[in-house]
Design a protein around this motif. Structure first.
Motif, PDB file in Angstrom:
ATOM      1  N   ALA A 140     -21.423  90.979   1.559  1.00 18.87           N
ATOM      2  CA  ALA A 140     -21.889  90.418   0.298  1.00 18.87           C
ATOM      3  C   ALA A 140     -23.155  89.626   0.607  1.00 18.87           C
ATOM      4  O   ALA A 140     -23.486  89.389   1.764  1.00 18.87           O
ATOM      5  CB  ALA A 140     -20.834  89.513  -0.324  1.00 18.87           C
ATOM      6  N   ASN A 141     -23.879  89.268  -0.434  1.00 18.66           N
ATOM      7  CA  ASN A 141     -25.071  88.439  -0.278  1.00 18.66           C
ATOM      8  C   ASN A 141     -24.786  87.053  -0.839  1.00 18.66           C
ATOM      9  O   ASN A 141     -24.357  86.932  -1.997  1.00 18.66           O
ATOM     10  CB  ASN A 141     -26.253  89.064  -1.020  1.00 18.66           C
ATOM     11  CG  ASN A 141     -26.668  90.385  -0.422  1.00 18.66           C
ATOM     12  OD1 ASN A 141     -26.489  90.632   0.764  1.00 18.66           O
ATOM     13  ND2 ASN A 141     -27.225  91.248  -1.245  1.00 18.66           N
ATOM     14  N   TYR A 142     -25.052  86.055  -0.031  1.00 15.26           N
ATOM     15  CA  TYR A 142     -24.861  84.678  -0.462  1.00 15.26           C
ATOM     16  C   TYR A 142     -26.184  83.934  -0.334  1.00 15.26           C
ATOM     17  O   TYR A 142     -26.973  84.199   0.578  1.00 15.26           O
ATOM     18  CB  TYR A 142     -23.800  83.980   0.396  1.00 15.26           C
ATOM     19  CG  TYR A 142     -22.450  84.665   0.424  1.00 15.26           C
ATOM     20  CD1 TYR A 142     -21.843  85.009   1.634  1.00 15.26           C
ATOM     21  CD2 TYR A 142     -21.778  84.962  -0.758  1.00 15.26           C
ATOM     22  CE1 TYR A 142     -20.617  85.636   1.666  1.00 15.26           C
ATOM     23  CE2 TYR A 142     -20.540  85.591  -0.730  1.00 15.26           C
ATOM     24  CZ  TYR A 142     -19.960  85.928   0.486  1.00 15.26           C
ATOM     25  OH  TYR A 142     -18.741  86.544   0.511  1.00 15.26           O
ATOM     26  N   TRP A 143     -26.392  82.973  -1.230  1.00 15.53           N
ATOM     27  CA  TRP A 143     -27.654  82.227  -1.250  1.00 15.53           C
ATOM     28  C   TRP A 143     -27.395  80.738  -1.399  1.00 15.53           C
ATOM     29  O   TRP A 143     -26.470  80.323  -2.095  1.00 15.53           O
ATOM     30  CB  TRP A 143     -28.513  82.682  -2.425  1.00 15.53           C
ATOM     31  CG  TRP A 143     -28.954  84.095  -2.325  1.00 15.53           C
ATOM     32  CD1 TRP A 143     -28.398  85.170  -2.948  1.00 15.53           C
ATOM     33  CD2 TRP A 143     -30.046  84.615  -1.553  1.00 15.53           C
ATOM     34  NE1 TRP A 143     -29.058  86.312  -2.599  1.00 15.53           N
ATOM     35  CE2 TRP A 143     -30.074  85.999  -1.746  1.00 15.53           C
ATOM     36  CE3 TRP A 143     -30.989  84.023  -0.701  1.00 15.53           C
ATOM     37  CZ2 TRP A 143     -31.020  86.820  -1.129  1.00 15.53           C
ATOM     38  CZ3 TRP A 143     -31.925  84.834  -0.094  1.00 15.53           C
ATOM     39  CH2 TRP A 143     -31.923  86.215  -0.303  1.00 15.53           C
TER      40      TRP A 143
ATOM     41  N   GLN B 145     -14.385  78.863  -1.102  1.00 14.26           N
ATOM     42  CA  GLN B 145     -15.624  78.846  -1.877  1.00 14.26           C
ATOM     43  C   GLN B 145     -16.808  78.901  -0.914  1.00 14.26           C
ATOM     44  O   GLN B 145     -16.929  78.091  -0.011  1.00 14.26           O
ATOM     45  CB  GLN B 145     -15.697  77.576  -2.722  1.00 14.26           C
ATOM     46  CG  GLN B 145     -16.932  77.481  -3.588  1.00 14.26           C
ATOM     47  CD  GLN B 145     -16.966  76.214  -4.422  1.00 14.26           C
ATOM     48  OE1 GLN B 145     -16.053  75.381  -4.349  1.00 14.26           O
ATOM     49  NE2 GLN B 145     -18.017  76.054  -5.194  1.00 14.26           N
ATOM     50  N   VAL B 146     -17.700  79.875  -1.151  1.00 16.28           N
ATOM     51  CA  VAL B 146     -18.868  80.030  -0.296  1.00 16.28           C
ATOM     52  C   VAL B 146     -19.894  78.962  -0.630  1.00 16.28           C
ATOM     53  O   VAL B 146     -20.207  78.715  -1.803  1.00 16.28           O
ATOM     54  CB  VAL B 146     -19.479  81.420  -0.483  1.00 16.28           C
ATOM     55  CG1 VAL B 146     -20.815  81.528   0.240  1.00 16.28           C
ATOM     56  CG2 VAL B 146     -18.510  82.492   0.004  1.00 16.28           C
ATOM     57  N   GLN B 147     -20.406  78.328   0.402  1.00 17.87           N
ATOM     58  CA  GLN B 147     -21.483  77.353   0.219  1.00 17.87           C
ATOM     59  C   GLN B 147     -22.513  77.507   1.332  1.00 17.87           C
ATOM     60  O   GLN B 147     -22.159  77.693   2.487  1.00 17.87           O
ATOM     61  CB  GLN B 147     -20.942  75.926   0.227  1.00 17.87           C
ATOM     62  CG  GLN B 147     -20.173  75.539  -1.017  1.00 17.87           C
ATOM     63  CD  GLN B 147     -19.858  74.058  -1.061  1.00 17.87           C
ATOM     64  OE1 GLN B 147     -19.671  73.423  -0.037  1.00 17.87           O
ATOM     65  NE2 GLN B 147     -19.813  73.501  -2.265  1.00 17.87           N
TER      66      GLN B 147
ATOM     67  N   TYR C  84     -22.221  87.536   9.960  1.00 18.83           N
ATOM     68  CA  TYR C  84     -23.244  87.749   8.950  1.00 18.83           C
ATOM     69  C   TYR C  84     -24.652  87.627   9.544  1.00 18.83           C
ATOM     70  O   TYR C  84     -24.886  86.800  10.433  1.00 18.83           O
ATOM     71  CB  TYR C  84     -23.112  86.738   7.817  1.00 18.83           C
ATOM     72  CG  TYR C  84     -22.148  87.163   6.739  1.00 18.83           C
ATOM     73  CD1 TYR C  84     -20.787  87.252   7.004  1.00 18.83           C
ATOM     74  CD2 TYR C  84     -22.594  87.500   5.472  1.00 18.83           C
ATOM     75  CE1 TYR C  84     -19.899  87.671   6.022  1.00 18.83           C
ATOM     76  CE2 TYR C  84     -21.720  87.915   4.487  1.00 18.83           C
ATOM     77  CZ  TYR C  84     -20.366  87.997   4.768  1.00 18.83           C
ATOM     78  OH  TYR C  84     -19.501  88.405   3.798  1.00 18.83           O
TER      79      TYR C  84
ATOM     80  N   GLY D 130     -30.056  82.529   3.273  1.00 14.39           N
ATOM     81  CA  GLY D 130     -29.292  83.653   2.758  1.00 14.39           C
ATOM     82  C   GLY D 130     -28.396  84.244   3.832  1.00 14.39           C
ATOM     83  O   GLY D 130     -28.714  84.190   5.022  1.00 14.39           O
TER      84      GLY D 130
ATOM     85  N   GLN E 200     -26.160  87.846   4.663  1.00 13.74           N
ATOM     86  CA  GLN E 200     -25.961  89.238   4.262  1.00 13.74           C
ATOM     87  C   GLN E 200     -25.014  89.937   5.224  1.00 13.74           C
ATOM     88  O   GLN E 200     -25.172  89.847   6.437  1.00 13.74           O
ATOM     89  CB  GLN E 200     -27.291  90.006   4.245  1.00 13.74           C
ATOM     90  CG  GLN E 200     -28.228  89.636   3.107  1.00 13.74           C
ATOM     91  CD  GLN E 200     -29.026  88.388   3.398  1.00 13.74           C
ATOM     92  OE1 GLN E 200     -29.458  88.185   4.524  1.00 13.74           O
ATOM     93  NE2 GLN E 200     -29.217  87.552   2.389  1.00 13.74           N
TER      94      GLN E 200
ATOM     95  N   ALA F 200     -23.245  76.556   6.575  1.00 16.95           N
ATOM     96  CA  ALA F 200     -22.485  77.489   5.749  1.00 16.95           C
ATOM     97  C   ALA F 200     -20.983  77.222   5.826  1.00 16.95           C
ATOM     98  O   ALA F 200     -20.484  76.707   6.837  1.00 16.95           O
ATOM     99  CB  ALA F 200     -22.777  78.917   6.200  1.00 16.95           C
TER     100      ALA F 200
ATOM    101  N   PHE G 260     -17.045  81.626   4.447  1.00 23.12           N
ATOM    102  CA  PHE G 260     -17.070  83.024   4.864  1.00 23.12           C
ATOM    103  C   PHE G 260     -17.206  83.065   6.384  1.00 23.12           C
ATOM    104  O   PHE G 260     -17.455  82.054   7.019  1.00 23.12           O
ATOM    105  CB  PHE G 260     -18.214  83.786   4.183  1.00 23.12           C
ATOM    106  CG  PHE G 260     -19.601  83.299   4.535  1.00 23.12           C
ATOM    107  CD1 PHE G 260     -20.153  82.199   3.883  1.00 23.12           C
ATOM    108  CD2 PHE G 260     -20.364  83.941   5.494  1.00 23.12           C
ATOM    109  CE1 PHE G 260     -21.424  81.744   4.200  1.00 23.12           C
ATOM    110  CE2 PHE G 260     -21.641  83.504   5.812  1.00 23.12           C
ATOM    111  CZ  PHE G 260     -22.168  82.398   5.165  1.00 23.12           C
TER     112      PHE G 260
END
Length: 114
Positions: A101-104, A1-3, A32, A96, A98, A24, A27
């Motif tokens: 994929a883009n994660y926030w 799970q991305v956090q 990134y 963020g 990138q 983070a 991932f």
């Protein structure tokens, strides 16, 4: 799970400093591009600064010379050091990521009083 977990926001007087941290997980952080963005209610989210996997940095003109972005790939952390803060820096700041994929993150409020 991305956090992406941000911390370090708060209230500061103009001319003061704050350090934002983003940790983070979930991932491959080191490949990134990591960035800090900010958003004021009713306006578009804008890039503040980012740092790519090679360590090259990019800053918005409005923060050049005042903000510094850095990353620690061993700790999966990206830091935004903000100095000489101005009232116009008041916003919600988002971390963020990138690449593929883009994660926030969920954002942290920064308020600069005059």
């Amino acid at each position: 799970q991305v956090q992406l977990a941000e911390s370090g926001g708060g209230l500061v007087q103009a001319g003061g400093s704050l350090e934002l941290s983003c940790t983070a997980s979930g991932f491959m952080f080191r490949i990134y591009t990591m960035g800090w963005y900010r958003q004021v209610s009713g306006r578009q989210r804008e890039l503040v600064a980012d740092i790519n996997s090679g360590g090259a940095t990019n800053y918005a003109d409005s923060v050049k010379g005042r903000f510094t972005i850095s990353r620690d790939n061993a700790k999966n952390t990206v830091i935004l050091q903000m100095n000489n803060l101005k009232p116009e820096d008041t916003a919600v700041y988002y971390c963020g990521a990138q690449r593929f994929a883009n994660y926030w993150g969920q954002g942290t409020q920064v308020t600069v009083s005059s």
